[in-house]
Design a protein around this motif. Sequence first.
Motif, PDB file in Angstrom:
ATOM      1  N   UNK A 128     -88.415 -19.548  50.640  1.00  0.00           N
ATOM      2  CA  UNK A 128     -89.217 -19.529  51.864  1.00  0.00           C
ATOM      3  C   UNK A 128     -88.531 -18.683  52.943  1.00  0.00           C
ATOM      4  N   UNK A 129     -88.618 -17.373  52.777  1.00  0.00           N
ATOM      5  CA  UNK A 129     -87.837 -16.484  53.630  1.00  0.00           C
ATOM      6  C   UNK A 129     -88.619 -15.231  53.980  1.00  0.00           C
ATOM      7  N   UNK A 130     -88.112 -14.525  54.990  1.00  0.00           N
ATOM      8  CA  UNK A 130     -88.665 -13.224  55.339  1.00  0.00           C
ATOM      9  C   UNK A 130     -87.975 -12.129  54.534  1.00  0.00           C
ATOM     10  N   UNK A 131     -86.711 -11.885  54.848  1.00  0.00           N
ATOM     11  CA  UNK A 131     -85.914 -10.874  54.129  1.00  0.00           C
ATOM     12  C   UNK A 131     -84.576 -11.494  53.744  1.00  0.00           C
ATOM     13  N   UNK A 132     -84.149 -11.278  52.524  1.00  0.00           N
ATOM     14  CA  UNK A 132     -82.809 -11.717  52.147  1.00  0.00           C
ATOM     15  C   UNK A 132     -81.772 -10.879  52.887  1.00  0.00           C
TER      16      UNK A 132
ATOM     17  N   UNK B  10     -90.846 -12.306  51.738  1.00  0.00           N
ATOM     18  CA  UNK B  10     -91.421 -10.984  51.983  1.00  0.00           C
ATOM     19  C   UNK B  10     -90.704  -9.895  51.183  1.00  0.00           C
ATOM     20  N   UNK B  11     -89.368  -9.825  51.288  1.00  0.00           N
ATOM     21  CA  UNK B  11     -88.653  -8.775  50.575  1.00  0.00           C
ATOM     22  C   UNK B  11     -87.196  -9.179  50.338  1.00  0.00           C
ATOM     23  N   UNK B  12     -86.632  -8.605  49.284  1.00  0.00           N
ATOM     24  CA  UNK B  12     -85.223  -8.833  48.993  1.00  0.00           C
ATOM     25  C   UNK B  12     -84.349  -8.019  49.937  1.00  0.00           C
ATOM     26  N   UNK B  13     -84.702  -6.772  50.190  1.00  0.00           N
ATOM     27  CA  UNK B  13     -83.884  -5.940  51.070  1.00  0.00           C
ATOM     28  C   UNK B  13     -84.746  -5.018  51.905  1.00  0.00           C
TER      29      UNK B  13
ATOM     30  N   UNK C 268     -89.308  -5.807  46.428  1.00  0.00           N
ATOM     31  CA  UNK C 268     -87.874  -5.820  46.174  1.00  0.00           C
ATOM     32  C   UNK C 268     -87.140  -5.072  47.276  1.00  0.00           C
ATOM     33  N   UNK C 269     -87.613  -3.876  47.633  1.00  0.00           N
ATOM     34  CA  UNK C 269     -86.928  -3.100  48.664  1.00  0.00           C
ATOM     35  C   UNK C 269     -87.923  -2.351  49.534  1.00  0.00           C
ATOM     36  N   UNK C 270     -87.781  -2.483  50.844  1.00  0.00           N
ATOM     37  CA  UNK C 270     -88.602  -1.769  51.817  1.00  0.00           C
ATOM     38  C   UNK C 270     -87.723  -0.789  52.583  1.00  0.00           C
ATOM     39  N   UNK C 271     -88.288   0.366  52.930  1.00  0.00           N
ATOM     40  CA  UNK C 271     -87.569   1.300  53.789  1.00  0.00           C
ATOM     41  C   UNK C 271     -88.235   1.339  55.158  1.00  0.00           C
ATOM     42  N   UNK C 272     -87.397   1.557  56.172  1.00  0.00           N
ATOM     43  CA  UNK C 272     -87.856   1.586  57.562  1.00  0.00           C
ATOM     44  C   UNK C 272     -87.326   2.834  58.250  1.00  0.00           C
TER      45      UNK C 272
ATOM     46  N   UNK D  30     -74.124 -20.038  46.641  1.00  0.00           N
ATOM     47  CA  UNK D  30     -74.788 -20.581  47.816  1.00  0.00           C
ATOM     48  C   UNK D  30     -76.252 -20.191  47.886  1.00  0.00           C
ATOM     49  N   UNK D  31     -76.851 -20.463  49.048  1.00  0.00           N
ATOM     50  CA  UNK D  31     -78.265 -20.155  49.206  1.00  0.00           C
ATOM     51  C   UNK D  31     -78.767 -20.528  50.581  1.00  0.00           C
ATOM     52  N   UNK D  32     -80.048 -20.234  50.816  1.00  0.00           N
ATOM     53  CA  UNK D  32     -80.652 -20.483  52.123  1.00  0.00           C
ATOM     54  C   UNK D  32     -82.127 -20.811  51.964  1.00  0.00           C
ATOM     55  N   UNK D  33     -82.598 -21.716  52.829  1.00  0.00           N
ATOM     56  CA  UNK D  33     -84.013 -22.094  52.849  1.00  0.00           C
ATOM     57  C   UNK D  33     -84.609 -21.833  54.231  1.00  0.00           C
ATOM     58  N   UNK D  34     -85.903 -21.527  54.218  1.00  0.00           N
ATOM     59  CA  UNK D  34     -86.714 -21.536  55.438  1.00  0.00           C
ATOM     60  C   UNK D  34     -86.206 -20.580  56.515  1.00  0.00           C
ATOM     61  N   UNK D  35     -85.970 -19.324  56.133  1.00  0.00           N
ATOM     62  CA  UNK D  35     -85.611 -18.287  57.096  1.00  0.00           C
ATOM     63  C   UNK D  35     -86.892 -17.561  57.502  1.00  0.00           C
ATOM     64  N   UNK D  36     -87.379 -17.819  58.702  1.00  0.00           N
ATOM     65  CA  UNK D  36     -88.616 -17.170  59.152  1.00  0.00           C
ATOM     66  C   UNK D  36     -88.473 -15.652  59.135  1.00  0.00           C
ATOM     67  N   UNK D  37     -87.267 -15.160  59.395  1.00  0.00           N
ATOM     68  CA  UNK D  37     -87.047 -13.717  59.408  1.00  0.00           C
ATOM     69  C   UNK D  37     -85.992 -13.347  58.371  1.00  0.00           C
ATOM     70  N   UNK D  38     -84.723 -13.231  58.763  1.00  0.00           N
ATOM     71  CA  UNK D  38     -83.685 -12.703  57.874  1.00  0.00           C
ATOM     72  C   UNK D  38     -82.650 -13.752  57.506  1.00  0.00           C
TER      73      UNK D  38
END
Length: 247
Positions: free
Chosen positions: A165-169, A195-198, A223-227, A138-146
């Motif tokens: 075209x996504x914010x975060x997977x 923006x980022x994969x995770x 690829x990966x951001x920490x918060x 599957x897949x997803x398009x045009x996710x402004x955020x997650x």
Amino acid sequence: MFTTFALLASLASLATAIPAPDATTTFVERAASCSFPSPPRTSSLSAAMSITGTFDGGNVRFDRGSGACQGQKEGGDKDAVFILQSGATLQNVVIGANQAEGVHCLGSCTLRNVWFEDVCEDAITIKQSSGTSTITGGGAKNADDKVVQHNGGGTVVIDSYCVQNFGKLYRSCGNCGTQVKRTVRISNVIASNGDSIAGINSNYGDVATITTSSLQLSGVDSVCDTYEGNDDGDEPPKLTSNQKNAK
């Protein structure tokens, strides 16, 4: 392999059910593809469909009718297209643009070849308290955020997925009222313009394991951001992008 731990990040190279419309349609596991299906028809639901067991959509497009999407306004279970009960499987489904929330998993769930033509708020919300939910194909398009919002606990596995075209997977909830350690495993992803994969919360012990050698990335910032997550609803600050984090 790219593995992000709670206290250490190691960088590698820069992852009420109704009968099925078509009883002969089956899930076929295959490599990630960005060839979105052409639905034979559209089914606009007046209420979220609750799934127990396995529901095979035969690649029919499901939505909630014209005007359902309200941008990034947070929605609840009633705003979803599908609500998956614990142990449920949803497969061979296309979710159209006319929806506020796509799929909500109340317990461990399985998604196979579920496609989002235009994500509104979040595509997939994981609410399980524990266990493992699996998203394959599957897949997803045009996710402004997650695309995948992990609000509950346990583990999410994402494999052979396309995102454009996504914010975060994937994002471990940064400001839920109840915070726990969350785990994600990502592999075989084709991603473009994001923006980022995770994104994970290092201060809550989250772990992301991403097989970077299996990723095909184009125009993806990290690829990966920490918060630094919190439980009071505040916007969580980003701590690192693709680098060690001892917080």
